[in-house]
Each structure stands twice: as structure tokens, then as C-alpha cells.
Design a protein around this motif. Structure first.
Motif, short mmCIF file in Angstrom:
data_model
loop_
_atom_site.label_atom_id
_atom_site.label_comp_id
_atom_site.label_asym_id
_atom_site.label_seq_id
_atom_site.Cartn_x
_atom_site.Cartn_y
_atom_site.Cartn_z
N GLN A 9 43.87 29.79 -67.59
CA GLN A 9 43.52 30.93 -68.43
C GLN A 9 42.49 30.53 -69.49
O GLN A 9 41.58 31.28 -69.80
N GLN A 10 42.61 29.31 -70.02
CA GLN A 10 41.63 28.83 -70.99
C GLN A 10 40.25 28.72 -70.34
O GLN A 10 39.24 29.04 -70.96
N LEU A 11 40.21 28.29 -69.09
CA LEU A 11 38.94 28.21 -68.37
C LEU A 11 38.36 29.60 -68.19
O LEU A 11 37.18 29.83 -68.43
N VAL A 12 39.20 30.54 -67.77
CA VAL A 12 38.75 31.92 -67.55
C VAL A 12 38.24 32.53 -68.86
O VAL A 12 37.23 33.23 -68.88
N ASP A 13 38.90 32.23 -69.96
CA ASP A 13 38.52 32.76 -71.26
C ASP A 13 37.31 32.05 -71.86
O ASP A 13 36.81 32.45 -72.90
N GLY A 14 36.86 30.98 -71.21
CA GLY A 14 35.71 30.25 -71.73
C GLY A 14 36.06 29.30 -72.86
O GLY A 14 35.19 28.81 -73.56
N ARG A 15 37.34 28.99 -73.04
CA ARG A 15 37.76 28.11 -74.13
C ARG A 15 37.77 26.64 -73.72
O ARG A 15 37.94 25.77 -74.56
N VAL A 16 37.62 26.37 -72.44
CA VAL A 16 37.54 25.00 -71.95
C VAL A 16 36.44 24.97 -70.89
O VAL A 16 36.26 25.92 -70.13
N SER A 17 35.67 23.89 -70.87
CA SER A 17 34.60 23.78 -69.89
C SER A 17 35.18 23.49 -68.51
O SER A 17 36.32 23.04 -68.38
N ARG A 18 34.39 23.76 -67.50
CA ARG A 18 34.83 23.47 -66.13
C ARG A 18 35.12 21.98 -65.99
O ARG A 18 36.09 21.57 -65.38
N ARG A 19 34.25 21.15 -66.58
CA ARG A 19 34.43 19.70 -66.52
C ARG A 19 35.74 19.30 -67.20
O ARG A 19 36.51 18.50 -66.68
N GLY A 20 36.00 19.86 -68.38
CA GLY A 20 37.25 19.57 -69.08
C GLY A 20 38.46 20.03 -68.28
O GLY A 20 39.49 19.36 -68.24
N PHE A 21 38.32 21.20 -67.64
CA PHE A 21 39.40 21.71 -66.79
C PHE A 21 39.69 20.74 -65.65
O PHE A 21 40.83 20.42 -65.36
N MET A 22 38.62 20.29 -64.98
CA MET A 22 38.79 19.41 -63.83
C MET A 22 39.48 18.10 -64.24
O MET A 22 40.37 17.62 -63.54
N LYS A 23 39.08 17.54 -65.38
CA LYS A 23 39.69 16.30 -65.84
C LYS A 23 41.18 16.49 -66.11
O LYS A 23 42.01 15.69 -65.70
N THR A 24 41.50 17.58 -66.81
CA THR A 24 42.90 17.82 -67.15
C THR A 24 43.71 18.23 -65.93
O THR A 24 44.84 17.75 -65.74
N TYR A 68 32.70 38.16 -71.08
CA TYR A 68 32.44 39.56 -71.39
C TYR A 68 32.38 40.42 -70.13
O TYR A 68 32.81 41.57 -70.14
N PHE A 69 31.86 39.85 -69.05
CA PHE A 69 31.86 40.57 -67.77
C PHE A 69 33.30 40.84 -67.33
O PHE A 69 33.64 41.97 -66.96
N GLU A 70 34.15 39.82 -67.37
CA GLU A 70 35.54 39.98 -66.97
C GLU A 70 36.26 41.01 -67.84
O GLU A 70 36.99 41.86 -67.33
N LYS A 71 36.02 40.92 -69.14
CA LYS A 71 36.67 41.86 -70.08
C LYS A 71 36.29 43.30 -69.76
O LYS A 71 37.15 44.18 -69.68
N ARG A 72 35.01 43.55 -69.56
CA ARG A 72 34.55 44.92 -69.28
C ARG A 72 35.02 45.39 -67.91
O ARG A 72 35.42 46.54 -67.76
N ALA A 73 34.98 44.50 -66.92
CA ALA A 73 35.45 44.87 -65.58
C ALA A 73 36.94 45.22 -65.63
O ALA A 73 37.38 46.18 -64.99
N ASP A 74 37.71 44.46 -66.40
CA ASP A 74 39.14 44.77 -66.54
C ASP A 74 39.34 46.13 -67.19
O ASP A 74 40.20 46.91 -66.77
N GLU A 75 38.54 46.43 -68.22
CA GLU A 75 38.64 47.74 -68.89
C GLU A 75 38.36 48.88 -67.92
O GLU A 75 38.95 49.94 -68.02
N LEU A 76 37.43 48.65 -66.98
CA LEU A 76 37.05 49.68 -66.02
C LEU A 76 37.95 49.69 -64.78
O LEU A 76 37.77 50.54 -63.91
N GLY A 77 38.87 48.75 -64.69
CA GLY A 77 39.76 48.69 -63.53
C GLY A 77 39.10 48.14 -62.28
O GLY A 77 39.56 48.40 -61.17
N LEU A 78 38.03 47.37 -62.46
CA LEU A 78 37.33 46.79 -61.31
C LEU A 78 37.98 45.47 -60.91
O LEU A 78 38.57 44.78 -61.72
N ARG A 79 37.82 45.13 -59.65
CA ARG A 79 38.21 43.82 -59.15
C ARG A 79 36.94 42.99 -59.04
O ARG A 79 35.87 43.55 -58.86
#
Length: 199
Positions: A9-24, A68-79
Motif C-alpha cells: 500500500q505504501q508503494l501504491v500511495d507513492g510513500r516508498v520507492s519501487r527500489r525500496g519496496f523490492m529491497k524490503t 493522483y490518477f489512482e485517486k481520481r479513477a477510484d472516485e469515478l469507479g474505474l478499474r
């Protein structure tokens, strides 16, 4: 498992980098299974399925735009399906193919480079006949239905001075002329004009 879900979820929210995610995530032994080829799919809504192809998630800006794309897509009910191509044209091409096979109804693309992007969007338009949005970079093709970007003049004008007195460099008369991305000369000029207006 709970920690891995929190990390994802932190990766999805942009709070952790992909590289940091992979290491952890490697510590949990689940990096490859969870992230795959740098993508994420969400089926929160029951609306249309949208594909968003990023060149990578390494640049500072892209995780924020993704959020921001994910947030707006969720608001609109898009997948949506979001993929990062690790700055590799062949990877981006195959990821777009995979999105098409999953039934996306529109494609948003930030090309790894505009020449390869032109080939991808023309093939997608010819084969799938879906709407295509070129995001941030202008792909020189009539297959693109819409272009979305930022106003570079306003960006640089806003980012110019640091506070009411300006930056130390500004006070000393030092200035760096911005420009050079993959946007091309007209956009570089708009950035330069915005920065000069701020200074």
C-alpha cells in the motif's frame, strides 16, 4: 503477511520507492510474486478498465502522478492496470499488449521515447480501436485522441523564487536556465520564459 500488504500500500500511495519496496519485500521472499513486472491492477469499481503505461517509476514525478490518477479513477469507479516499463521500449510494448489482452477500454501512455510511442499508439489504434491519451509527452501521431500535460510556463514561474525575498542564488545573480527534457524545444522555451519571468 500483514507487513507485506502495508508495504504494498505504501508503494501504491507513492510513500516508498519501487527500489525500496523490492529491497524490503525481498526479506519477506515475495518481491517477484507481488510486483511482477512493475505493475499494479485495481478492481475497486465496476467501471471501464483503463491501462496506464509509465516509462518507469524512478523519476520523482511519476509516483505522484500515479497516485493522483489512482485517486481520481477510484472516485469515478474505474478499474485500472498500471505498469512501469523500466525505461525499456520492448517492455513497454509487451506491457501494453498484456493490457489489451485484459480488455482495457482506453490507454494512457507516457512513452519511453516518443518515436517508439508513435509505433505503439498507431498499432493499438489500428488493432484495438480504443481511445488513447498521450500524457506529458507529445507523441507525433494522429492515433492519439487526447494529450494531457502541464503548463510549463506556470510551473517554472511558480517554482522560480524561493519565498518573498527569493533564493540566495537569485540574490547573488546566479540563475540556471531550465530545459532539456524529452519535451522538445517549444516546451523548453515555455519553461525558460516562466523561469525568467519569476527572476
Amino acid at each position: 503477511m500483514r507487513d507485506l500488504l502495508s508495504l504494498t500500500q505504501q508503494l501504491v500511495d507513492g510513500r516508498v520507492s519501487r527500489r525500496g519496496f523490492m529491497k524490503t519485500a525481498a526479506v519477506y521472499g515475495a518481491a517477484a510474486a507481488t510486483l511482477g513486472a512493475g505493475g499494479y491492477a485495481r478492481a475497486a469499481g465496476n467501471g471501464a478498465l483503463i491501462g496506464f503505461s509509465f516509462p518507469s517509476f524512478d523519476a520523482f514525478r511519476w509516483p505522484h502522478d500515479r497516485h493522483y490518477f489512482e485517486k481520481r479513477a477510484d472516485e469515478l469507479g474505474l478499474r485500472y492496470i498500471i505498469q512501469g516499463a523500466n525505461e525499456d521500449v520492448a517492455t513497454q510494448d509487451s506491457q501494453v499488449d498484456a493490457m489489451l489482452s485484459q480488455g482495457i477500454k482506453a490507454l494512457v501512455i507516457i512513452p519511453v521515447n516518443v518515436d517508439a510511442g508513435k509505433q505503439i499508439v498507431e498499432r493499438v489504434k489500428r488493432e484495438a480501436k480504443i481511445p488513447i491519451i498521450s500524457y506529458n509527452y507529445v507523441i507525433p501521431s494522429t492515433a492519439v485522441d487526447y494529450w494531457a500535460g502541464r503548463d510549463n510556463y506556470i510551473c517554472r514561474r511558480t517554482a522560480g523564487p524561493a519565498g518573498p525575498e527569493g533564493s540566495k542564488e537569485r540574490q547573488l545573480g546566479h540563475c540556471q536556465r531550465p530545459g532539456g527534457d524529452r519535451c522538445g524545444p517549444p516546451e523548453d522555451g515555455r519553461r525558460t520564459q516562466g523561469a525568467q519571468a519569476a527572476y
